[in-house]
Write an enzyme that holds these catalytic residues in place. Structure first.
Site, PDB file in Angstrom:
ATOM      1  N   THR A   1      74.231  -3.054  30.594  1.00  0.00           N
ATOM      2  CA  THR A   1      74.233  -3.310  29.318  1.00  0.00           C
ATOM      3  C   THR A   1      73.982  -4.555  29.171  1.00  0.00           C
ATOM      4  O   THR A   1      74.121  -4.836  27.765  1.00  0.00           O
ATOM      5  CB  THR A   1      75.771  -2.721  28.628  1.00  0.00           C
TER       6      THR A   1
ATOM      7  N   GLY B   1      84.250   1.039  31.083  1.00  0.00           N
ATOM      8  CA  GLY B   1      83.470   0.519  30.078  1.00  0.00           C
ATOM      9  C   GLY B   1      83.967   0.920  28.695  1.00  0.00           C
ATOM     10  O   GLY B   1      85.206   1.764  28.858  1.00  0.00           O
TER      11      GLY B   1
ATOM     12  N   TYR C   1      65.940  -3.784  28.424  1.00  0.00           N
ATOM     13  CA  TYR C   1      66.971  -2.946  28.245  1.00  0.00           C
ATOM     14  C   TYR C   1      66.814  -1.778  27.830  1.00  0.00           C
ATOM     15  O   TYR C   1      66.795  -0.502  28.020  1.00  0.00           O
ATOM     16  CB  TYR C   1      68.101  -3.725  27.729  1.00  0.00           C
TER      17      TYR C   1
HETATM   18  N1  LIG Z   1      77.585  -2.118  23.783  1.00  0.00           N
HETATM   19  C1  LIG Z   1      76.632  -1.624  22.770  1.00  0.00           C
HETATM   20  O1  LIG Z   1      76.502  -2.537  21.744  1.00  0.00           O
HETATM   21  C2  LIG Z   1      75.883  -0.510  22.799  1.00  0.00           C
HETATM   22  C3  LIG Z   1      75.093  -0.248  21.789  1.00  0.00           C
HETATM   23  C4  LIG Z   1      74.350   1.142  21.884  1.00  0.00           C
HETATM   24  C5  LIG Z   1      74.299   1.769  22.651  1.00  0.00           C
HETATM   25  N2  LIG Z   1      75.133   1.617  23.863  1.00  0.00           N
HETATM   26  C6  LIG Z   1      75.143   2.539  24.993  1.00  0.00           C
HETATM   27  O2  LIG Z   1      76.562   3.071  24.879  1.00  0.00           O
HETATM   28  C7  LIG Z   1      77.022   3.398  26.495  1.00  0.00           C
HETATM   29  C8  LIG Z   1      78.327   2.685  26.613  1.00  0.00           C
HETATM   30  O3  LIG Z   1      78.125   1.284  26.508  1.00  0.00           O
HETATM   31  P1  LIG Z   1      79.534   0.315  26.716  1.00  0.00           P
HETATM   32  O4  LIG Z   1      79.253  -0.850  25.606  1.00  0.00           O
HETATM   33  O5  LIG Z   1      80.649   1.131  26.643  1.00  0.00           O
HETATM   34  O6  LIG Z   1      79.225  -0.065  28.057  1.00  0.00           O
HETATM   35  P2  LIG Z   1      79.962  -1.290  29.124  1.00  0.00           P
HETATM   36  O7  LIG Z   1      81.355  -1.588  28.368  1.00  0.00           O
HETATM   37  O8  LIG Z   1      79.201  -2.410  29.436  1.00  0.00           O
HETATM   38  O9  LIG Z   1      80.495  -0.330  30.132  1.00  0.00           O
HETATM   39  C9  LIG Z   1      79.248   0.111  31.166  1.00  0.00           C
HETATM   40  C10 LIG Z   1      80.061   0.727  32.352  1.00  0.00           C
HETATM   41  O10 LIG Z   1      79.010   1.016  33.311  1.00  0.00           O
HETATM   42  C11 LIG Z   1      79.528   0.699  34.694  1.00  0.00           C
HETATM   43  N3  LIG Z   1      78.296   0.649  35.450  1.00  0.00           N
HETATM   44  C12 LIG Z   1      77.231  -0.330  35.374  1.00  0.00           C
HETATM   45  N4  LIG Z   1      76.513   0.043  36.595  1.00  0.00           N
HETATM   46  C13 LIG Z   1      76.741   1.077  37.056  1.00  0.00           C
HETATM   47  C14 LIG Z   1      76.372   1.974  38.175  1.00  0.00           C
HETATM   48  N5  LIG Z   1      75.321   1.454  38.790  1.00  0.00           N
HETATM   49  N6  LIG Z   1      76.964   2.967  38.628  1.00  0.00           N
HETATM   50  C15 LIG Z   1      78.260   3.261  37.999  1.00  0.00           C
HETATM   51  N7  LIG Z   1      78.778   2.606  36.763  1.00  0.00           N
HETATM   52  C16 LIG Z   1      78.053   1.229  36.275  1.00  0.00           C
HETATM   53  C17 LIG Z   1      79.958  -0.599  34.326  1.00  0.00           C
HETATM   54  O11 LIG Z   1      80.793  -1.147  35.579  1.00  0.00           O
HETATM   55  P3  LIG Z   1      80.871  -2.993  35.613  1.00  0.00           P
HETATM   56  O12 LIG Z   1      81.647  -3.215  34.654  1.00  0.00           O
HETATM   57  O13 LIG Z   1      81.544  -2.833  37.000  1.00  0.00           O
HETATM   58  O14 LIG Z   1      79.433  -3.434  35.746  1.00  0.00           O
HETATM   59  C18 LIG Z   1      80.940  -0.390  33.171  1.00  0.00           C
HETATM   60  O15 LIG Z   1      82.126   0.103  33.265  1.00  0.00           O
HETATM   61  C19 LIG Z   1      75.806   2.652  27.386  1.00  0.00           C
HETATM   62  O16 LIG Z   1      74.884   3.988  27.574  1.00  0.00           O
HETATM   63  C20 LIG Z   1      75.127   1.828  26.452  1.00  0.00           C
HETATM   64  O17 LIG Z   1      73.741   1.839  26.955  1.00  0.00           O
HETATM   65  C21 LIG Z   1      75.789   0.370  23.832  1.00  0.00           C
END
Ligand SMILES: NC(=O)c1ccc[n+]([C@@H]2O[C@H](COP(=O)([O-])OP(=O)(O)OC[C@H]3O[C@@H](n4cnc5c(N)ncnc54)[C@H](OP(=O)(O)O)[C@@H]3O)[C@@H](O)[C@H]2O)c1
Length: 297
Positions: free
Chosen positions: A63, A12, A126
């Site tokens: 996400t 991620g 979400y």
């Molecule tokens: N993106 C935003 O704008 C945002 C904003 C606020 C907070 N956040 C929070 O910040 C954190 C990081 O977000 P990010 O944007 O870096 O997320 P991301 O790029 O979508 O990465 C999430 C990762 O989690 C993996 N994943 C999904 N389901 C899983 C499971 N069951 N077991 C193990 N791994 C799993 C995904 O694998 P796959 O790709 O193979 O599915 C991906 O590698 C999260 O907690 C998110 O809620 C994000």
């Protein structure tokens, strides 16, 4: 370096930056799909026992905000139950735990930055699944820190920066909403802030990482400083994108109501990060600078 950190969600956007920022502090091990599924509690326990880390950081999540509306069970399994199981397994082994949540736990009705004591009220599944995740983590593990993040972007992955740049490559006019406000935050800066916070544990009177985590247990907001509408953010991205400048791509204002989407989004979810700044002595800089630095890469 005799500490070991386990980062969940290896590929991620945040996990990628955490691996990079935390490498000077500890030996890093990672786990991600398909070999590690956060919804499999037997696997969680086995991986913790095999890796025996001092700290686990959970950067994995479901996400896809719109998809979650029609995939409730999976969203809750990954965002609520999984983090709870992980926190419980960490507590049983006295492993410090860092978890990440979202600004989408808020309803957006406030018109000044949200603090950790403001009542949440998610508008979409979400946000609700992430709120349950925060609660589960903090209930299960007294050595847990939960960082609520906002509007994360990086040069990897399908985030807003990537979307605006690909729209600009194909269109003469782009329409972006000017009625949603948040803190655009570069994943690299968030990861660097987490590294500064964890490095601080070395100077704490309690050198055991779990005991240190217990002393700073709780919920924190962590984001770049300054707020923006999606329109402001897109304007800054286009200003820093040579192909958009050359093609004179025009940015037009739109409203949330102009676009159909499965999930409702808060109109205002700007985070007040004062608690993290006071507790850990970190100081966030402005989001515009981060967009500029990220796009220079
Ligand atoms: N993106 C935003 O704008 C945002 C904003 C606020 C907070 N956040 C929070 O910040 C954190 C990081 O977000 P990010 O944007 O870096 O997320 P991301 O790029 O979508 O990465 C999430 C990762 O989690 C993996 N994943 C999904 N389901 C899983 C499971 N069951 N077991 C193990 N791994 C799993 C995904 O694998 P796959 O790709 O193979 O599915 C991906 O590698 C999260 O907690 C998110 O809620 C994000």
């Amino acid at each position: 370096m005799n500490r070991k950190f386990l980062i969940i969600g290896r590929s991620g956007q945040l996990a990628h930056e955490l691996r990079r920022s935390l490498a000077p502090l500890a030996e890093i091990e990672t786990a991600d799909l398909p070999e590690f599924d956060l919804t499999d509690s037997d696997r969680i326990r086995a991986v913790l026992d095999a890796a025996a880390p001092d700290l686990v950081l959970n950067a994995a999540a479901y996400t896809d905000v719109d998809k979650a509306e029609n995939d409730r069970d999976r969203a809750f399994a990954v965002n609520a139950d999984g983090p709870g199981s992980l926190a419980c397994a960490c507590a049983a082994r006295k492993i410090a735990f860092v978890h990440f949540s979202t600004d989408y736990v808020f309803d957006g009705l406030k018109r000044e930055p949200y603090t950790e004591t403001d009542p949440p009220g998610p508008l979409n599944l979400y946000g609700l699944s992430k709120l349950r995740g925060e609660e589960n983590v903090l209930n299960e593990c007294d050595g847990a820190l939960v960082f609520r993040l906002a509007w994360l972007f990086s040069t990897r992955g399908n985030n807003f920066v990537h979307k605006v740049r690909s729209w600009a490559a194909k269109n003469a006019v782009i329409r972006v909403v000017d009625d949603q406000f948040g803190n655009p935050s570069w994943a690299r800066i968030i990861a660097a802030s987490v590294a500064v916070i964890l490095a601080g544990s070395n100077n704490a009177p309690k050198t055991d990482l779990f005991e240190w985590a217990r002393s700073v247990y709780g919920l924190y907001h962590l984001a770049s400083s300054g707020s923006a509408s999606r329109f402001d953010w897109a304007a800054e991205i286009l200003r820093r994108t040579p192909v958009a400048q050359e093609r004179q791509v025009r940015l037009e204002r739109a409203k949330t109501i102009d676009f159909a989407s499965a999930a409702a989004r808060p109109a205002y979810s700007v985070l007040d990060c004062g608690k993290a700044e006071r507790t850990f002595g970190i100081c966030a800089s402005d989001w515009r600078r981060h967009v500029s630095l990220a796009l220079e890469e």
